[in-house]
Design a protein around this motif. Sequence first.
Motif, PDB file in Angstrom:
ATOM      1  N   VAL A  40       6.296  13.802  13.609  1.00  0.00           N
ATOM      2  CA  VAL A  40       6.426  13.871  15.063  1.00  0.00           C
ATOM      3  C   VAL A  40       5.432  14.865  15.663  1.00  0.00           C
ATOM      4  O   VAL A  40       4.924  14.659  16.780  1.00  0.00           O
ATOM      5  N   ARG A  41       5.111  15.914  14.923  1.00  0.00           N
ATOM      6  CA  ARG A  41       4.105  16.863  15.414  1.00  0.00           C
ATOM      7  C   ARG A  41       2.711  16.233  15.413  1.00  0.00           C
ATOM      8  O   ARG A  41       1.891  16.503  16.298  1.00  0.00           O
ATOM      9  N   ARG A  42       2.442  15.392  14.435  1.00  0.00           N
ATOM     10  CA  ARG A  42       1.136  14.737  14.341  1.00  0.00           C
ATOM     11  C   ARG A  42       0.982  13.629  15.384  1.00  0.00           C
ATOM     12  O   ARG A  42      -0.046  13.531  16.058  1.00  0.00           O
ATOM     13  N   ASP A  43       2.009  12.802  15.527  1.00  0.00           N
ATOM     14  CA  ASP A  43       1.902  11.591  16.351  1.00  0.00           C
ATOM     15  C   ASP A  43       2.465  11.753  17.757  1.00  0.00           C
ATOM     16  O   ASP A  43       2.170  10.934  18.631  1.00  0.00           O
ATOM     17  N   GLY A  44       3.307  12.749  17.950  1.00  0.00           N
ATOM     18  CA  GLY A  44       3.941  12.934  19.256  1.00  0.00           C
ATOM     19  C   GLY A  44       5.177  12.089  19.450  1.00  0.00           C
ATOM     20  O   GLY A  44       5.792  12.124  20.524  1.00  0.00           O
ATOM     21  N   HIS A  45       5.567  11.333  18.436  1.00  0.00           N
ATOM     22  CA  HIS A  45       6.786  10.517  18.516  1.00  0.00           C
ATOM     23  C   HIS A  45       7.330  10.327  17.111  1.00  0.00           C
ATOM     24  O   HIS A  45       6.621  10.494  16.111  1.00  0.00           O
ATOM     25  N   TRP A  46       8.598   9.959  17.034  1.00  0.00           N
ATOM     26  CA  TRP A  46       9.221   9.694  15.736  1.00  0.00           C
ATOM     27  C   TRP A  46       8.693   8.394  15.143  1.00  0.00           C
ATOM     28  O   TRP A  46       8.287   7.492  15.874  1.00  0.00           O
ATOM     29  N   ALA A 106      10.508  10.143  21.814  1.00  0.00           N
ATOM     30  CA  ALA A 106      10.026  11.511  22.007  1.00  0.00           C
ATOM     31  C   ALA A 106      11.051  12.497  21.445  1.00  0.00           C
ATOM     32  O   ALA A 106      12.260  12.286  21.573  1.00  0.00           O
ATOM     33  N   ASP A 113      14.022  18.809  23.033  1.00  0.00           N
ATOM     34  CA  ASP A 113      13.543  20.191  23.066  1.00  0.00           C
ATOM     35  C   ASP A 113      14.058  20.994  21.878  1.00  0.00           C
ATOM     36  O   ASP A 113      13.355  21.868  21.357  1.00  0.00           O
TER      37      ASP A 113
END
Length: 224
Positions: A89-95, A113, A116
């Motif tokens: 998720v940090r790499r792609d911005g989504h699960w 997404a 928080d």
Amino acid sequence: MNLRRVVVGALETNCWIVSAGGEALVVDPGDRPERILAATADLRVTAILLTHAHFDHVLAVPALVDAWRVPVLAHPAESPVWPHELATVRRDGHWDAGTATTELLARDPARLAPPDRLWDGAFTPVHEGVLPIGPLTAHVLHTPGHTPGGISLLVDGHLLSGDTLFPGGPGLTGPPLSDFATIVGSVRTLLALPGDTRIHPGHGRDTTVAAERPQLPGWISRGW
């Protein structure tokens, strides 16, 4: 035994609430903690059990641990799975939702997404064996393949199979940390249970061992 289902999250995960004598175990709280809290308002929750640590099975964990102050139980072999989810998720911005990812992103990117606040990954290791739920005796089964530390829970003729076994086949084995031959071995073990055992998977409808057992050779032949 009382069994309740709360369907939550982008992948419509089945969160199962197993209770007896007023005590409850919550299995796979994938999202929407407020709905899970409402569904357990009349129960004393003693623990959270994760069949595996993919995002769609754990997103409600932080809020529920705050509310209940209970341990999170998972198999020790599951340790690399949540760090892998976070790295993705940090790499792609989504699960990564597997085969559903493209469709979900096209329909509404916000559904994949990250929230928080995320689970810190801390859990109490649970191995194969007996797990009490009030007066009930549940049995934890190590059923790897979808993930290394996947577990299923057998209690009073009911099997909570996580993403190991569904109506029509085993769980997905395309992502990293999964293996088709391994999940077939786990499925063989589950399908050796009595035919009237009711299977409650991590997504979708219920089935029985008797309904699924004859299909195993076909699943092996198709390779998924």
